[in-house]
Design a protein around this motif. Sequence first.
Motif, PDB file in Angstrom:
ATOM      1  N   CYS A 204       1.097  -0.294  -2.960  1.00  0.00           N
ATOM      2  CA  CYS A 204      -0.126   0.531  -3.003  1.00  0.00           C
ATOM      3  C   CYS A 204      -1.318  -0.166  -2.342  1.00  0.00           C
ATOM      4  O   CYS A 204      -1.625  -1.309  -2.639  1.00  0.00           O
ATOM      5  N   TYR A 205      -1.993   0.557  -1.446  1.00  0.00           N
ATOM      6  CA  TYR A 205      -3.161  -0.003  -0.770  1.00  0.00           C
ATOM      7  C   TYR A 205      -4.330  -0.201  -1.726  1.00  0.00           C
ATOM      8  O   TYR A 205      -5.222  -1.002  -1.472  1.00  0.00           O
ATOM      9  N   ARG A 206      -4.364   0.583  -2.810  1.00  0.00           N
ATOM     10  CA  ARG A 206      -5.497   0.477  -3.732  1.00  0.00           C
ATOM     11  C   ARG A 206      -5.263  -0.582  -4.813  1.00  0.00           C
ATOM     12  O   ARG A 206      -6.098  -0.746  -5.700  1.00  0.00           O
ATOM     13  N   GLY A 218       1.859   2.371  -8.609  1.00  0.00           N
ATOM     14  CA  GLY A 218       0.905   2.664  -7.540  1.00  0.00           C
ATOM     15  C   GLY A 218       0.022   3.841  -7.908  1.00  0.00           C
ATOM     16  O   GLY A 218       0.291   4.565  -8.863  1.00  0.00           O
ATOM     17  N   CYS A 219      -1.045   4.011  -7.120  1.00  0.00           N
ATOM     18  CA  CYS A 219      -1.990   5.098  -7.385  1.00  0.00           C
ATOM     19  C   CYS A 219      -1.350   6.464  -7.162  1.00  0.00           C
ATOM     20  O   CYS A 219      -1.778   7.460  -7.737  1.00  0.00           O
ATOM     21  N   GLN A 221      -1.461   8.189  -4.514  1.00  0.00           N
ATOM     22  CA  GLN A 221      -2.217   9.028  -3.583  1.00  0.00           C
ATOM     23  C   GLN A 221      -2.508   8.378  -2.234  1.00  0.00           C
ATOM     24  O   GLN A 221      -2.758   9.082  -1.264  1.00  0.00           O
ATOM     25  N   CYS A 222      -2.510   7.072  -2.174  1.00  0.00           N
ATOM     26  CA  CYS A 222      -2.809   6.433  -0.884  1.00  0.00           C
ATOM     27  C   CYS A 222      -1.598   6.620   0.047  1.00  0.00           C
ATOM     28  O   CYS A 222      -0.504   6.947  -0.407  1.00  0.00           O
TER      29      CYS A 222
END
Length: 238
Positions: A204-206, A218-219, A221-222
């Motif tokens: 996850c990028y966030r 992970g979020c 959504q990214c």
Amino acid sequence: MAPPPADAPASALVLFSGGQDSTTCLGHALTHYGRVETVGFNYGQRHEVELKCRHRVRAAIADRFPAWAARLGPDHEIDISSFGAIGETALTSDAEIVMMESGLPSTFVPGRNLVFFVYAAALAHRRGLNVLVGGMCETDYSGYPDCRDETLQALENAIRLGTEVPFTIDTPLMWLSKAESWALADKLGGADFVDLIREETHTCYRGDHVTKHAWGYGCGQCPACELRAKGYHEWCAR
Ligand code: ZN
């Protein structure tokens, strides 16, 4: 899990971030090479969770896969925050980190994989390792020129010329879809390895490693989460 071939002489250095792709690459390397070490790059990541995952994944592999553990050598972490700083300082006044259409954060620095491989080659030279393994993939990331097979073939040649060592760059995910990457993990290490990837790896990028889904944390959504979830569901639907 398929037993490692007895005549596996080559040794490998895996570019290992603790994410799904590089963990699959680590499983690939531990199956195909006799001695395997890992390298991670700290380039000022916003999410320390990524670096923590590296240690957790390695520990889980050492604990749960004895045949692989016997081949798993030391980990190396290299600080290249000066390279990461190019991304930070190049931003204009409204310097909020945003996700771009490409799925990369706006702090992304072009040519990152070129830098990674040059550092990896220097380290591998010191460690006597002759294969450099990376999780680059053209199938899902065709917009990123430093992930392309053509780029990495040229880089392999440049590294060979520049070091006078016949290094090989091995990119086992290059032509795989995300669903096929899950299938490869299953082929390499069975359901235990798939579970390890779901539980321990971070993509996850966030930096969300709290929200849990069938495909991992992970979020959701990214772009990285969307890609991972989509691939997982496609693989499950087979
Ligand atoms: Zn995410």
